[in-house]
Design a protein around this motif. Structure first.
Motif, mmCIF file in Angstrom:
data_model
loop_
_atom_site.group_PDB
_atom_site.id
_atom_site.type_symbol
_atom_site.label_atom_id
_atom_site.label_comp_id
_atom_site.label_asym_id
_atom_site.label_seq_id
_atom_site.Cartn_x
_atom_site.Cartn_y
_atom_site.Cartn_z
ATOM 1 N N GLU A 158 0.823 -1.211 0.000
ATOM 2 C CA GLU A 158 0.000 0.000 0.000
ATOM 3 C C GLU A 158 0.857 1.260 0.000
ATOM 4 O OE1 GLU A 158 -2.825 -0.081 3.123
ATOM 5 O OE2 GLU A 158 -3.862 -1.887 2.396
ATOM 6 N N LEU A 159 2.032 1.180 0.648
ATOM 7 C CA LEU A 159 2.939 2.329 0.641
ATOM 8 C C LEU A 159 3.462 2.592 -0.767
ATOM 9 C CD1 LEU A 159 4.326 4.380 2.534
ATOM 10 C CD2 LEU A 159 6.249 2.795 2.704
ATOM 11 N N LEU A 160 3.790 1.522 -1.496
ATOM 12 C CA LEU A 160 4.226 1.673 -2.879
ATOM 13 C C LEU A 160 3.102 2.237 -3.738
ATOM 14 C CD1 LEU A 160 6.295 1.209 -5.130
ATOM 15 C CD2 LEU A 160 5.425 -1.136 -5.338
ATOM 16 N N GLU A 161 1.897 1.729 -3.530
ATOM 17 C CA GLU A 161 0.742 2.221 -4.291
ATOM 18 C C GLU A 161 0.469 3.687 -3.972
ATOM 19 O OE1 GLU A 161 -3.999 1.145 -4.978
ATOM 20 O OE2 GLU A 161 -2.877 0.247 -3.318
ATOM 21 N N MET A 162 0.724 4.072 -2.733
ATOM 22 C CA MET A 162 0.479 5.440 -2.299
ATOM 23 C C MET A 162 1.314 6.435 -3.104
ATOM 24 S SD MET A 162 0.967 6.926 1.537
ATOM 25 C CE MET A 162 0.111 5.475 2.172
ATOM 26 N N PHE A 163 2.523 6.032 -3.468
ATOM 27 C CA PHE A 163 3.403 6.934 -4.203
ATOM 28 C C PHE A 163 3.268 6.788 -5.720
ATOM 29 C CE2 PHE A 163 5.404 6.844 -0.029
ATOM 30 C CZ PHE A 163 5.668 8.191 0.164
ATOM 31 N N THR A 164 2.657 5.713 -6.189
ATOM 32 C CA THR A 164 2.394 5.597 -7.621
ATOM 33 C C THR A 164 1.117 6.327 -8.019
ATOM 34 O OG1 THR A 164 1.256 3.471 -7.274
ATOM 35 C CG2 THR A 164 3.602 3.406 -7.825
ATOM 36 N N ARG A 165 0.223 6.542 -7.068
ATOM 37 C CA ARG A 165 -1.016 7.259 -7.376
ATOM 38 C C ARG A 165 -0.763 8.677 -7.880
ATOM 39 N NH1 ARG A 165 -4.881 5.572 -2.247
ATOM 40 N NH2 ARG A 165 -5.544 3.523 -3.011
ATOM 41 N N PRO A 166 0.011 9.513 -7.159
ATOM 42 C CA PRO A 166 0.263 10.863 -7.683
ATOM 43 C C PRO A 166 1.025 10.853 -9.001
ATOM 44 C CG PRO A 166 1.622 10.424 -5.759
ATOM 45 C CD PRO A 166 0.616 9.328 -5.831
ATOM 46 N N LEU A 167 1.880 9.839 -9.212
ATOM 47 C CA LEU A 167 2.596 9.736 -10.487
ATOM 48 C C LEU A 167 1.619 9.549 -11.634
ATOM 49 C CD1 LEU A 167 5.308 9.530 -11.987
ATOM 50 C CD2 LEU A 167 5.245 7.063 -11.560
ATOM 51 N N SER A 168 0.617 8.679 -11.441
ATOM 52 C CA SER A 168 -0.368 8.454 -12.494
ATOM 53 C C SER A 168 -1.234 9.687 -12.698
ATOM 54 C CB SER A 168 -1.244 7.243 -12.153
ATOM 55 O OG SER A 168 -2.020 7.482 -10.991
ATOM 56 N N LEU A 169 -1.574 10.393 -11.620
ATOM 57 C CA LEU A 169 -2.348 11.630 -11.742
ATOM 58 C C LEU A 169 -1.599 12.659 -12.575
ATOM 59 C CD1 LEU A 169 -3.830 12.309 -8.170
ATOM 60 C CD2 LEU A 169 -5.114 11.825 -10.249
ATOM 61 N N ALA A 170 -0.321 12.849 -12.254
ATOM 62 C CA ALA A 170 0.476 13.868 -12.933
ATOM 63 C C ALA A 170 0.663 13.549 -14.406
ATOM 64 C CB ALA A 170 1.834 14.003 -12.239
ATOM 65 N N ILE A 171 1.029 12.295 -14.710
ATOM 66 C CA ILE A 171 1.322 11.928 -16.091
ATOM 67 C C ILE A 171 0.059 11.929 -16.942
ATOM 68 C CG2 ILE A 171 2.135 10.047 -17.569
ATOM 69 C CD1 ILE A 171 4.144 9.327 -15.425
#
Length: 230
Positions: A158-171
């Protein structure tokens, strides 16, 4: 599309700033602020046209939050509404006749959301906000649901997913707006009067869709962070 880059020297370190993004970002912020001031200046029980429009917009935000967030959802309206209105305004700026303003490097003013730096900054704001709200609602259980091997593994995932979420939002936001403006620029170079019109009309639709997607994902992240587990 090239940016108007200005380099600052702070403490012996060179920091590059995209001035065109800053100017268009400030312009979009000014439009949203002026709209908010005008819409709330003379509130009355019998709303005028502008007040009626603003109330309809707020009902949309309230209804969406009521549907997707369980507890104390109205407190998130300032963030959600600000993000949506800013992103819509910023996206639509790419379809305004700002291309007649030429920059020093030969580029042209465009939507500030075609800069990954801006979309990444907004995504980080969302990350910090929903992590804060999650910790406030659940405490340590926000990160670690149960003290066991399985719980620790799930917490790391979940910690890894937490930081991939903003990456997907931005891109997602950056790529869609940037690609749309490239299509319009190519069309302008091919047939300047008629060919760009259908693409520009489509990009207006994309501007609203991408703002809605960004807002809905933000609400979903807040809802998952603050909601009770079932």
């Amino acid at each position: 599309m090239e940016h108007w880059i200005y380099t600052l020297n702070l403490g012996g370190h060179a920091i590059s700033v995209n001035l065109d993004t800053i100017f268009t970002m400030w312009f979009a912020m000014a439009v949203v602020i002026i709209f908010a001031v005008l819409a709330t200046r003379n509130l009355s029980l019998v709303p005028g046209k502008l007040q009626a429009v603003s109330e309809s917009i707020m009902k949309f935000f309230c209804g969406t939050l009521d549907t997707m967030v369980e507890n104390d959802n109205r407190r998130h309206i300032p963030l959600v509404a600000s993000l949506f209105l800013f992103i819509v305004t910023a996206n639509l700026m790419g379809q305004l006749p700002l291309r007649i303003i030429h920059l020093k490097n030969g580029g042209e003013l465009a939507s500030p959301t075609n800069d990954i730096n801006l979309t990444a900054a907004m995504a980080i704001i969302v990350l910090v906000y929903y992590v804060f709200m999650g910790i406030r609602a659940k405490g340590p259980k926000f990160f670690l649901h149960e003290l066991s091997f399985t719980g620790i593994v799930m917490a790391l995932v979940e910690l890894l997913e937490m930081f991939t979420r903003p990456l997907s939002l931005a891109i997602r936001l950056f790529a869609n707006i940037f690609a749309g403006e490239i299509l319009v620029s190519i069309a302008l170079g091919g047939l300047a009067y008629f060919l760009p019109l259908p693409i520009m009309l489509f990009e207006i639709l994309v501007a609203f869709i991408q703002a809605t997607v960004f807002m809905m994902l933000t609400i979903a992240y807040i809802g998952s962070a603050t909601g009770e587990e079932h």
